[in-house]
Scaffold this motif. Structure first.
Motif, PDB file in Angstrom:
ATOM      1  N   PRO A  77       0.835  -1.202   0.000  1.00 50.77           N
ATOM      2  CA  PRO A  77       0.000   0.000   0.000  1.00 50.77           C
ATOM      3  C   PRO A  77       0.875   1.258   0.000  1.00 50.77           C
ATOM      4  CG  PRO A  77      -0.819  -1.602   1.584  1.00 50.77           C
ATOM      5  CD  PRO A  77       0.511  -2.103   1.118  1.00 50.77           C
ATOM      6  N   PRO A  78       0.432   2.340  -0.650  1.00 53.48           N
ATOM      7  CA  PRO A  78      -0.917   2.542  -1.192  1.00 53.48           C
ATOM      8  C   PRO A  78      -1.160   1.962  -2.588  1.00 53.48           C
ATOM      9  CG  PRO A  78       0.365   4.534  -1.455  1.00 53.48           C
ATOM     10  CD  PRO A  78       1.232   3.589  -0.687  1.00 53.48           C
TER      11      PRO A  78
ATOM     12  N   GLY B 104       1.636   9.519   4.453  1.00 54.57           N
ATOM     13  CA  GLY B 104       1.033   8.218   4.231  1.00 54.57           C
ATOM     14  C   GLY B 104       1.790   7.316   3.282  1.00 54.57           C
ATOM     15  N   VAL B 105       2.935   7.776   2.762  1.00 55.17           N
ATOM     16  CA  VAL B 105       3.739   6.970   1.835  1.00 55.17           C
ATOM     17  C   VAL B 105       5.108   6.722   2.471  1.00 55.17           C
ATOM     18  CG1 VAL B 105       4.771   6.805  -0.455  1.00 55.17           C
ATOM     19  CG2 VAL B 105       2.546   7.917  -0.163  1.00 55.17           C
TER      20      VAL B 105
END
Length: 387
Positions: free
Chosen positions: A280-281, A308-309
């Motif tokens: 993910p993502p 978020g990465v």
């Protein structure tokens, strides 16, 4: 999202896909994440490959990490038949004739022999790039001009160990190419034979050794490139995909410098950056590969560093000296895990080391510490076992 992106739970009593290459662990892991049960054929039969696959077949190894074609076809007749998709990793760039035989006999999920030949024959590839207006280093015929730095490469070579500075190619099967300066970057993309979908950029580095100054060392990503360069690369890859009928997951090796960018090579197969991007993502990359081979591309934005990465790095540990594998268990951040007692000669690849961080600098620093620690531990375990 297309339903094919969803992780699935296949029946327990059969395989869904066959993955094969010099080392198939990355593909076996990608199959597991995609909810597919894989039969893996490679030269090593590492412990984690065996754990990830329904069945793992360690093929006979010829000099230079070459796959025995006869045994390969015998095993595929047993395990693939005419129904299971067959996904190729590294080990076939130099042999479009073998890929042609695979495509004629099995359900090949990937580029066929004509595409491979056009991309891996240097003179053909250079003419194609020139016709498409894609920046690239010059292919040199005869000796390099005075003052020009040049590299000798093997036709169909992979992994960088075949690349050396030179002023003249040694003969048949080798070629000379202008050396381009800049940052070594890989572009991960999908093709559906008509257009390309750019997924992510990563940086690459070398692990030099005597006689092999450009041996592949590892990769980290995602990284961000100038928006204009990213758009130009995406457009160039789409033109290249359409001109060649390229399908599935592939990567483009680039040099990016102050004066712009240059395309060095296309690897028309899933590659080493599965270790940093198949999580993910992004959705399961093997599913995307199979979908793209069937003409379906996802609507995905380019993966970029940010909130978020997580940045990830993966590097190859080469044996600095000969030793026997006497460490059990290996750390959890080790992939391509050799079996206990395996003998390694100096310079041979031992395993892949993984790391993560807030950015690629952080991930690479962690990776470097882990590789140093692992070699000291492996060397100590080998010496203690010999006492």
């Amino acid at each position: 999202m297309p339903s094919s992106w969803q992780d699935r739970s296949p029946p327990e009593d059969k395989a869904d896909v066959v993955v094969l290459g010099i080392a198939a662990r990355g593909l076996a892991a990608a199959a597991r994440r995609a909810g597919l049960r894989a039969v893996a054929l490679d030269l090593f039969g590492d412990e984690d490959t065996r754990a990830l696959a329904v069945e793992t077949i360690a093929l006979r190894r010829h000099p230079g990490f070459a796959i025995d074609p006869g045994e390969l076809f015998d095993q595929l007749d047993i395990h693939a038949g005419h129904t299971l998709p067959v996904v190729l990793g590294t080990g076939f760039e130099h042999a479009p004739e073998i890929v042609g035989a695979l495509a004629a006999r099995y359900r090949l999920a990937g580029c066929g022999p004509d595409t491979l030949a056009r991309l891996k024959q240097p003179a053909v590839f250079e003419r194609l790039l020139a016709d498409l207006g894609i920046p690239h280093p010059r292919l040199l015929h005869g000796a390099a001009p005075e003052g020009m730095r040049a590299l000798e490469k093997q036709v169909g070579g992979a992994g960088g160990a075949h690349v050396r500075p030179a002023t003249m190619a040694r003969g048949e099967g080798w070629y000379l190419q202008e050396q381009v300066e800049g940052r070594s970057v890989s572009a991960l993309f999908l093709g559906d034979a008509c257009t390309a979908r750019l997924l992510a950029f990563s940086e690459q580095w070398c692990a030099p050794a005597e006689g092999t100054p450009f041996r592949y060392g590892g990769a980290a990503g995602p990284i961000r490139l100038d928006d204009g360069i990213a758009r130009d690369v995406a457009d160039a890859l789409s033109r290249l995909v359409e001109a060649n009928g390229l399908v599935g997951l592939a990567s483009a090796d680039l040099m990016v410098g102050e004066a712009g960018w240059s395309l060095l090579e296309i690897n028309p197969r899933p590659g080493a950056t599965l270790d940093i991007f198949d999580r993910p993502p992004l959705p399961p990359l093997l599913r995307l590969h199979i979908d793209a081979c069937a003409g379906r591309l996802p609507e995905l934005a380019l993966l970029a560093p940010g909130a978020g990465v997580e940045a990830r790095a993966a590097g190859v540990l080469y044996a600095p000296a000969a030793f026997d594998m006497r460490l059990d268990p290996l750390p959890e951040w080790v992939a391509d895990r050799p079996r206990y007692g395996t003998r390694f000669d100096a310079g041979e690849p031992v395993c892949t080391v993984l790391a993560a961080g807030h950015d690629t600098i952080d991930a690479r620093e962690t990776l470097s510490r882990r590789m140093d620690h692992l070699w000291r531990t492996l060397n100590t375990a080998d010496r203690q076992a010999a006492e």
